[in-house]
Design a protein around this motif. Sequence first.
Motif, PDB file in Angstrom:
ATOM      1  N   ILE A 180       0.833  -1.196   0.000  1.00 39.26           N
ATOM      2  CA  ILE A 180       0.000   0.000   0.000  1.00 39.26           C
ATOM      3  C   ILE A 180       0.872   1.252   0.000  1.00 39.26           C
ATOM      4  O   ILE A 180       2.003   1.232   0.495  1.00 39.26           O
ATOM      5  N   GLY A 182       0.388   7.041   2.203  1.00 38.32           N
ATOM      6  CA  GLY A 182      -0.791   7.657   2.828  1.00 38.32           C
ATOM      7  C   GLY A 182      -1.706   6.636   3.467  1.00 38.32           C
ATOM      8  O   GLY A 182      -2.194   6.837   4.586  1.00 38.32           O
ATOM      9  N   GLU A 183      -1.935   5.524   2.781  1.00 41.49           N
ATOM     10  CA  GLU A 183      -2.778   4.457   3.331  1.00 41.49           C
ATOM     11  C   GLU A 183      -2.119   3.808   4.535  1.00 41.49           C
ATOM     12  O   GLU A 183      -2.782   3.499   5.529  1.00 41.49           O
ATOM     13  N   LYS A 203      -2.368   6.147   7.548  1.00 41.63           N
ATOM     14  CA  LYS A 203      -3.732   6.142   8.080  1.00 41.63           C
ATOM     15  C   LYS A 203      -3.990   4.870   8.881  1.00 41.63           C
ATOM     16  O   LYS A 203      -4.582   4.916   9.963  1.00 41.63           O
ATOM     17  N   ALA A 204      -3.516   3.738   8.381  1.00 45.21           N
ATOM     18  CA  ALA A 204      -3.735   2.452   9.040  1.00 45.21           C
ATOM     19  C   ALA A 204      -3.065   2.389  10.415  1.00 45.21           C
ATOM     20  O   ALA A 204      -3.566   1.705  11.315  1.00 45.21           O
ATOM     21  N   ARG A 245       0.735  11.263   7.306  1.00 43.23           N
ATOM     22  CA  ARG A 245       1.592  10.800   6.206  1.00 43.23           C
ATOM     23  C   ARG A 245       3.010  11.342   6.357  1.00 43.23           C
ATOM     24  O   ARG A 245       3.990  10.632   6.151  1.00 43.23           O
ATOM     25  N   ARG A 283       6.222   1.780  -0.949  1.00 43.50           N
ATOM     26  CA  ARG A 283       5.077   0.884  -0.848  1.00 43.50           C
ATOM     27  C   ARG A 283       5.301   0.023   0.385  1.00 43.50           C
ATOM     28  O   ARG A 283       6.396  -0.491   0.599  1.00 43.50           O
TER      29      ARG A 283
END
Length: 63
Positions: free
Chosen positions: A11, A14-15, A18-19, A24, A48
Amino acid sequence: MIVAGVSAKLIPTGEAAKAIGVDRGTLVRWHRDGLVTPALVTPGGHARWDLDDLLKQLREMRK
């Protein structure tokens, strides 16, 4: 996705941030400072993340 022996759902930053509940920019800074390492950096320089691996790295930081 399989890249250089890495098989997982990777991912974007940013994802991943958030997780794990951080901004970020915080995750970018941790990466830049060598505190965490993404599973892959694209040719364009985008990190990633494998979320399970990132969580493991964060647990190790706490020790």
